[in-house]
Write an enzyme that holds these catalytic residues in place. Structure first.
Site, PDB file in Angstrom:
ATOM      1  N   SER A 106     -28.283  13.504 -39.957  1.00 50.54           N
ATOM      2  CA  SER A 106     -29.674  13.838 -39.667  1.00 50.54           C
ATOM      3  C   SER A 106     -29.764  15.291 -39.189  1.00 50.54           C
ATOM      4  O   SER A 106     -29.346  16.201 -39.883  1.00 50.54           O
ATOM      5  CB  SER A 106     -30.223  12.848 -38.633  1.00 50.54           C
ATOM      6  OG  SER A 106     -31.609  12.969 -38.474  1.00 50.54           O
ATOM      7  N   HIS A 131     -31.205  12.763 -44.365  1.00 53.13           N
ATOM      8  CA  HIS A 131     -32.314  11.859 -44.673  1.00 53.13           C
ATOM      9  C   HIS A 131     -33.608  12.480 -44.171  1.00 53.13           C
ATOM     10  O   HIS A 131     -33.608  13.472 -43.455  1.00 53.13           O
ATOM     11  CB  HIS A 131     -32.098  10.459 -44.084  1.00 53.13           C
ATOM     12  CG  HIS A 131     -32.085  10.408 -42.582  1.00 53.13           C
ATOM     13  ND1 HIS A 131     -31.863   9.253 -41.870  1.00 53.13           N
ATOM     14  CD2 HIS A 131     -32.273  11.373 -41.637  1.00 53.13           C
ATOM     15  CE1 HIS A 131     -31.922   9.496 -40.577  1.00 53.13           C
ATOM     16  NE2 HIS A 131     -32.173  10.774 -40.413  1.00 53.13           N
TER      17      HIS A 131
END
Length: 210
Positions: A106, A131
């Protein structure tokens, strides 16, 4: 320099150095900071971002032309906190080398990719994941709509940052960010998130050397 939980404090080694004035003790992270090495360990939040940003600014004031090494082992965290670190990395004059050990997921992967070109590394058994941002919304319908629009704006901004640092097209980034995309270091290199997979450290990696 580091603010750990009480249980964690007991696990942080101390380094004793001999000086002309006698012995001086440092926790290991403060000692490594003297070598221009910073650690991002664990989740990215405002407290962690404050520590990382202050250390980056301090090391710039110490020597504005010498590299800084940022070691990352993070599952990610708050976008705003991660972007504070990202902006500070881009703002200061020293180049920031990034090294992934363990995981960079992330916001951790974004900060890994944001290192100086040619100076972004990963150890061979690390995992890297990208993501799209997520968030929960509650309240009145109009409030939920406002929060949803903000998440979409953040997603667009993060996509642009990944495009800048990976060299991938926006379409490729958007497709890859749609769901959790886990990568090996070799896959992350092919994607443009890092420059090299390293097993042994050459003198120019992770020691603050220019």
């Amino acid at each position: 320099m580091y603010d750990f939980e009480p249980k964690m404090n007991a696990l942080v080694p101390m380094v004793i150095e001999q000086t002309n004035r006698g012995e001086r003790g440092y926790d290991i992270y403060s000692r490594l900071l003297k070598e221009r090495i910073i650690f991002l360990i664990g989740g990215v939040n405002d407290a962690v971002a404050s520590l990382i940003c202050s250390q980056l600014l301090f090391l710039e004031s110490e020597n504005p032309s010498k590299d800084i090494a940022l070691y990352i082992n993070s599952p990610g965290g708050y976008v705003s906190a991660g972007l504070a670190i990202y902006d500070t990395m881009q703002y200061i004059r020293p180049q920031v080398s990034t090294v992934c050990m363990g995981q960079a997921a992330s916001m951790g992967s974004l900060l890994l990719a944001a290192g100086a070109p040619g100076k972004r590394f990963s150890l061979p058994n690390s995992r890297i994941m990208i993501h799209q941002p997520s968030g929960g919304a509650q309240g009145q319908a109009s409030d939920i709509e406002i929060q949803a629009q903000e998440i979409l704006k953040l997603r667009s901004r993060l996509n642009d940052i990944y495009v800048k640092h990976t060299g991938q097209s926006l379409d490729t980034i958007e497709a890859x960010m749609e769901r959790d995309k886990f990568m090996s270091p070799e896959e992350a290199k092919a994607f443009g998130l890092i420059d090299e997979v390293v097993e042994k450290r050459p003198g120019s990696i992770g020691d603050g050397a220019a």
